[in-house]
Design a protein around this motif. Sequence first.
Motif, PDB file in Angstrom:
ATOM      1  N   LYS A 256       0.816  -1.222   0.000  1.00 22.54           N
ATOM      2  CA  LYS A 256       0.000   0.000   0.000  1.00 22.54           C
ATOM      3  C   LYS A 256       0.848   1.270   0.000  1.00 22.54           C
ATOM      4  CE  LYS A 256      -4.092  -2.156   2.005  1.00 22.54           C
ATOM      5  NZ  LYS A 256      -5.140  -2.111   3.059  1.00 22.54           N
ATOM      6  N   GLU A 257       1.628   1.505   1.052  1.00 23.19           N
ATOM      7  CA  GLU A 257       2.398   2.754   1.099  1.00 23.19           C
ATOM      8  C   GLU A 257       3.689   2.568   1.872  1.00 23.19           C
ATOM      9  OE1 GLU A 257       0.775   6.501   2.188  1.00 23.19           O
ATOM     10  OE2 GLU A 257      -1.173   6.134   1.275  1.00 23.19           O
ATOM     11  N   ILE A 258       4.623   3.455   1.562  1.00 22.08           N
ATOM     12  CA  ILE A 258       5.832   3.641   2.365  1.00 22.08           C
ATOM     13  C   ILE A 258       5.699   4.993   3.054  1.00 22.08           C
ATOM     14  CG2 ILE A 258       8.332   3.990   2.292  1.00 22.08           C
ATOM     15  CD1 ILE A 258       8.250   2.090  -0.197  1.00 22.08           C
ATOM     16  N   ILE A 259       5.847   5.002   4.372  1.00 19.49           N
ATOM     17  CA  ILE A 259       5.733   6.235   5.149  1.00 19.49           C
ATOM     18  C   ILE A 259       7.116   6.602   5.668  1.00 19.49           C
ATOM     19  CG2 ILE A 259       4.736   7.329   7.180  1.00 19.49           C
ATOM     20  CD1 ILE A 259       2.896   4.388   5.862  1.00 19.49           C
ATOM     21  N   MET A 260       7.620   7.753   5.233  1.00 23.59           N
ATOM     22  CA  MET A 260       8.932   8.233   5.665  1.00 23.59           C
ATOM     23  C   MET A 260       8.758   9.027   6.958  1.00 23.59           C
ATOM     24  SD  MET A 260      11.056   7.100   3.450  1.00 23.59           S
ATOM     25  CE  MET A 260      12.448   8.019   4.101  1.00 23.59           C
ATOM     26  N   SER A 261       9.313   8.493   8.057  1.00 23.53           N
ATOM     27  CA  SER A 261       9.250   9.159   9.358  1.00 23.53           C
ATOM     28  C   SER A 261      10.628   9.148  10.009  1.00 23.53           C
ATOM     29  CB  SER A 261       8.228   8.460  10.262  1.00 23.53           C
ATOM     30  OG  SER A 261       6.934   8.517   9.733  1.00 23.53           O
ATOM     31  N   ALA A 262      11.646   9.378   9.209  1.00 21.22           N
ATOM     32  CA  ALA A 262      13.026   9.293   9.694  1.00 21.22           C
ATOM     33  C   ALA A 262      13.529  10.588  10.304  1.00 21.22           C
ATOM     34  CB  ALA A 262      13.952   8.863   8.557  1.00 21.22           C
TER      35      ALA A 262
ATOM     36  N   LYS B 297      -1.727  16.388   1.798  1.00 18.38           N
ATOM     37  CA  LYS B 297      -1.959  15.060   2.371  1.00 18.38           C
ATOM     38  C   LYS B 297      -0.643  14.346   2.662  1.00 18.38           C
ATOM     39  CE  LYS B 297      -6.614  13.917   0.827  1.00 18.38           C
ATOM     40  NZ  LYS B 297      -7.464  12.850   0.209  1.00 18.38           N
ATOM     41  N   LEU B 298       0.444  15.081   2.548  1.00 14.86           N
ATOM     42  CA  LEU B 298       1.790  14.623   2.884  1.00 14.86           C
ATOM     43  C   LEU B 298       2.357  13.619   1.888  1.00 14.86           C
ATOM     44  CD1 LEU B 298       1.396  14.279   6.777  1.00 14.86           C
ATOM     45  CD2 LEU B 298       1.661  16.339   5.382  1.00 14.86           C
ATOM     46  N   ARG B 299       1.763  13.541   0.696  1.00 19.81           N
ATOM     47  CA  ARG B 299       2.268  12.680  -0.373  1.00 19.81           C
ATOM     48  C   ARG B 299       3.370  13.406  -1.124  1.00 19.81           C
ATOM     49  NH1 ARG B 299      -3.821  11.890  -2.557  1.00 19.81           N
ATOM     50  NH2 ARG B 299      -3.415  14.135  -2.751  1.00 19.81           N
ATOM     51  N   VAL B 300       4.469  12.714  -1.400  1.00 22.64           N
ATOM     52  CA  VAL B 300       5.583  13.335  -2.129  1.00 22.64           C
ATOM     53  C   VAL B 300       5.107  13.706  -3.525  1.00 22.64           C
ATOM     54  CG1 VAL B 300       7.924  13.043  -3.012  1.00 22.64           C
ATOM     55  CG2 VAL B 300       7.289  12.059  -0.794  1.00 22.64           C
ATOM     56  N   LYS B 301       5.350  14.940  -3.903  1.00 24.21           N
ATOM     57  CA  LYS B 301       4.831  15.465  -5.175  1.00 24.21           C
ATOM     58  C   LYS B 301       5.367  14.680  -6.375  1.00 24.21           C
ATOM     59  CE  LYS B 301       3.805  20.261  -3.970  1.00 24.21           C
ATOM     60  NZ  LYS B 301       4.010  21.666  -4.374  1.00 24.21           N
ATOM     61  N   GLY B 302       4.451  14.353  -7.275  1.00 27.12           N
ATOM     62  CA  GLY B 302       4.824  13.695  -8.516  1.00 27.12           C
ATOM     63  C   GLY B 302       5.071  12.203  -8.391  1.00 27.12           C
TER      64      GLY B 302
ATOM     65  N   GLU C 122       3.979   8.249  -6.373  1.00 25.11           N
ATOM     66  CA  GLU C 122       2.891   7.470  -5.784  1.00 25.11           C
ATOM     67  C   GLU C 122       3.441   6.527  -4.716  1.00 25.11           C
ATOM     68  OE1 GLU C 122       1.010   5.340  -8.915  1.00 25.11           O
ATOM     69  OE2 GLU C 122       0.469   7.144 -10.068  1.00 25.11           O
ATOM     70  N   GLY C 123       2.615   6.219  -3.748  1.00 19.94           N
ATOM     71  CA  GLY C 123       2.959   5.197  -2.765  1.00 19.94           C
ATOM     72  C   GLY C 123       3.932   5.631  -1.704  1.00 19.94           C
ATOM     73  N   ILE C 124       4.231   6.919  -1.600  1.00 15.54           N
ATOM     74  CA  ILE C 124       5.181   7.389  -0.596  1.00 15.54           C
ATOM     75  C   ILE C 124       4.674   8.691   0.029  1.00 15.54           C
ATOM     76  CG2 ILE C 124       6.615   8.502  -2.380  1.00 15.54           C
ATOM     77  CD1 ILE C 124       9.028   7.959  -0.491  1.00 15.54           C
ATOM     78  N   ARG C 125       4.740   8.724   1.351  1.00 17.29           N
ATOM     79  CA  ARG C 125       4.254   9.866   2.107  1.00 17.29           C
ATOM     80  C   ARG C 125       5.305  10.195   3.170  1.00 17.29           C
ATOM     81  NH1 ARG C 125      -1.969  10.531   2.577  1.00 17.29           N
ATOM     82  NH2 ARG C 125      -1.953   8.465   1.596  1.00 17.29           N
TER      83      ARG C 125
ATOM     84  N   SER D  69      -2.433   9.533   9.914  1.00 15.98           N
ATOM     85  CA  SER D  69      -2.927   8.156   9.999  1.00 15.98           C
ATOM     86  C   SER D  69      -4.327   8.044   9.419  1.00 15.98           C
ATOM     87  CB  SER D  69      -2.916   7.680  11.454  1.00 15.98           C
ATOM     88  OG  SER D  69      -1.604   7.716  11.985  1.00 15.98           O
ATOM     89  N   ASP D  70      -5.175   9.011   9.746  1.00 17.44           N
ATOM     90  CA  ASP D  70      -6.530   9.007   9.186  1.00 17.44           C
ATOM     91  C   ASP D  70      -6.496   9.200   7.672  1.00 17.44           C
ATOM     92  OD1 ASP D  70      -7.771   8.488  11.554  1.00 17.44           O
ATOM     93  OD2 ASP D  70      -8.638  10.483  11.823  1.00 17.44           O
ATOM     94  N   MET D  71      -5.615  10.089   7.190  1.00 19.29           N
ATOM     95  CA  MET D  71      -5.523  10.320   5.750  1.00 19.29           C
ATOM     96  C   MET D  71      -5.046   9.062   5.025  1.00 19.29           C
ATOM     97  SD  MET D  71      -4.167  14.276   5.363  1.00 19.29           S
ATOM     98  CE  MET D  71      -2.642  14.088   6.251  1.00 19.29           C
ATOM     99  N   ILE D  72      -4.064   8.375   5.607  1.00 18.69           N
ATOM    100  CA  ILE D  72      -3.538   7.155   4.989  1.00 18.69           C
ATOM    101  C   ILE D  72      -4.627   6.089   4.924  1.00 18.69           C
ATOM    102  CG2 ILE D  72      -1.890   5.259   5.277  1.00 18.69           C
ATOM    103  CD1 ILE D  72      -0.012   7.382   6.626  1.00 18.69           C
ATOM    104  N   LYS D  73      -5.322   5.899   6.033  1.00 21.91           N
ATOM    105  CA  LYS D  73      -6.371   4.871   6.066  1.00 21.91           C
ATOM    106  C   LYS D  73      -7.509   5.207   5.102  1.00 21.91           C
ATOM    107  CE  LYS D  73      -6.596   4.938  10.641  1.00 21.91           C
ATOM    108  NZ  LYS D  73      -6.993   4.585  12.027  1.00 21.91           N
ATOM    109  N   ASN D  74      -7.870   6.478   5.050  1.00 27.01           N
ATOM    110  CA  ASN D  74      -8.946   6.881   4.123  1.00 27.01           C
ATOM    111  C   ASN D  74      -8.545   6.673   2.667  1.00 27.01           C
ATOM    112  OD1 ASN D  74     -10.638   7.625   6.227  1.00 27.01           O
ATOM    113  ND2 ASN D  74     -10.016   9.781   6.178  1.00 27.01           N
ATOM    114  N   ASP D  75      -7.301   7.009   2.344  1.00 25.45           N
ATOM    115  CA  ASP D  75      -6.839   6.868   0.960  1.00 25.45           C
ATOM    116  C   ASP D  75      -6.670   5.415   0.553  1.00 25.45           C
ATOM    117  OD1 ASP D  75      -6.852   9.585   0.689  1.00 25.45           O
ATOM    118  OD2 ASP D  75      -4.681   9.853   0.747  1.00 25.45           O
ATOM    119  N   ASN D  76      -6.524   4.534   1.523  1.00 27.34           N
ATOM    120  CA  ASN D  76      -6.349   3.114   1.222  1.00 27.34           C
ATOM    121  C   ASN D  76      -7.568   2.283   1.600  1.00 27.34           C
ATOM    122  OD1 ASN D  76      -3.346   2.609   0.326  1.00 27.34           O
ATOM    123  ND2 ASN D  76      -3.262   4.153   1.950  1.00 27.34           N
ATOM    124  N   ASN D  77      -8.692   3.000   1.810  1.00 31.92           N
ATOM    125  CA  ASN D  77      -9.977   2.343   2.083  1.00 31.92           C
ATOM    126  C   ASN D  77      -9.930   1.410   3.278  1.00 31.92           C
ATOM    127  OD1 ASN D  77     -11.252   3.525  -0.240  1.00 31.92           O
ATOM    128  ND2 ASN D  77     -10.113   2.041  -1.500  1.00 31.92           N
TER     129      ASN D  77
END
Length: 582
Positions: free
Chosen positions: A289-295, A536-541, A543-546, A573-581
């Motif tokens: 689904k996604e990779i979340i960068m929290s480094a 929505k914290l998605r990296v511009k341009g 997909e699959g990374i926030r 967290s809510d945005m990620i869950k909503n975007d991934n149903n």
Amino acid sequence: MGSTISSDLLSATQIPVEVLNTAGIGDFLWPPQATLQDNATYDYIVVGGGSAGCVVSRRLAESKSDSVLVLEAGGNPPLAAMIFSLFVLFPHSFVDYDYVSTRDEYAARGQDNFTMITAGKMLGGSDSLNHFVHTRGIPKDYNNWAKMVGDESWRYENILKYFVKSERLDDAEILRKYGEFHGTDGPMGISRQPEQEVVNILKAFAEVGNPTVLDLNANKTVGYSQSQFMYDNYKRQTPAYSYLTPIKDYANLHVSTNTMVTRIIFEGNAAVGVEAINDGKRYTFRANKEIIMSAGVFNTPKLLMLSGIGPKDHLESFNIEVLQDLPVGENLIDHVAVTVLHKLKQYIPVPNVPKAAVNFLRVPFPVLTSLVALNKSRTCPNYQTFNLFFQHDVPFVTPTCNTVFGLRNEICDRWQKEVISRDSLYSLLTLLQPKSRGVVRLSDTDPSADPIITTGYYTKSDDLENMVTNVKDYITVGESSYFQQIGAEIAGLDLPACAEFEQGSDDFWKCYVLEHTTSTYHFVGTSAMGQVVDSKLRVKGLEGIRVVDASVMPNIVHGAPNAAVIMLAEKASDMIKNDNNN
């Protein structure tokens, strides 16, 4: 006679902490080490187990259906990290990245021309070694974010619920008066420790126009207050403990510490996995689904740039193929700070047992937090202060000054000697909305190499002018009846480096500020919303990374940003869950 604590002695005291950590004492608190398998697939991969990473991982794993892999470069927090009085042991230790800035002979004079940058390298990140104070900023901060990124969901009235969701406030007085602004059943324990010793100091600040406020995290945006702490039931409330420990045995949560992510894997414009090293072995992990960068504010941009996302010219200078040309690493913001030490009431020289020795599980000294407006009729603060009240003849000045905030030994030891037989007030004044910006850049294509960090302090001259104005406003407390009565004085004004200037003049205070500038470790902004990521914290341009950490803040809040990071991660967290149903 007063005493001092040398930096060598503090380093020695860190040794048993590291030995205990190596022995695994306290590991029962944390999620078990994940069993790693090359080419394994998870629904979500969270890169970095700091404040934001812990929050996001908890919320995504709560479904019990989605698999979540958390990859943290550091280890588990040592048991000592949970104890308030021991926070001084962790700067420069094995749980600190221990970064330093590029050479700065202008703003880092008090630190031998290199600003010390503490950043947590363990589960919970910097929130496992920071200073516990819990501040949210003011509503205007989030309304400005909403305006900057064109998304009303970031307005204060829309994000307040996430502050509330995160909290478990244990304070009957605050809840009785400001309960609508706080939560009582969230993961993060918050409490106060009111102290009678500072009542006269609060009255002194009120006398010069700064009201005493019960709660700066409610609807009051200026004043002095006894601090709220990320601390409850004698334990630090790092998100590693408050968010992950309760779900540490979930079958769908996989936490791998001491695991360094080296690159994000893309197929076309879609992030599909990461490469990582654990115990000398290389692994590839894939995300459904996604990779979340929290480094974090330094390592998130480093990893993005190593993966081809960043300023084109900079990446090409390292022969890195450019996937997306974005201003990654720019817009670095910090609450640059200056220290002022007041000598307070004088005593006959007698040995004094500090509170920390009596009960080291509690906050060892009273702490006051303020938000101060220069125009006392305004409600938008210009500067913040963190004020530590030290009782006479305890050796707290030196480790606070040197080990925690990085000022030179001679400055700190001199201050400690000046407060012999006197109570003292150690105050850190922060510039809340600096105009100066720093930058984070790659030093090498080796993922283990430290990034290059340039703080940029006072590169905009207005910041220095404003800091001088703030200091002059702050020291008016010396005109209060209580400070006059006890003969309070500012320590350390006889500065050889500033001898050419008349004491009290603007030129003198400019010199003083430049000789005593430090970081508050409130860095944000290096992957900012509107510049690197969307609202929505998605990296511009791509997909699959926030990105979900302090680096996405487009501007810094009016306060220590950790509470805002936790709020942001709750919202993400809510945005990620909503975007991934989910």
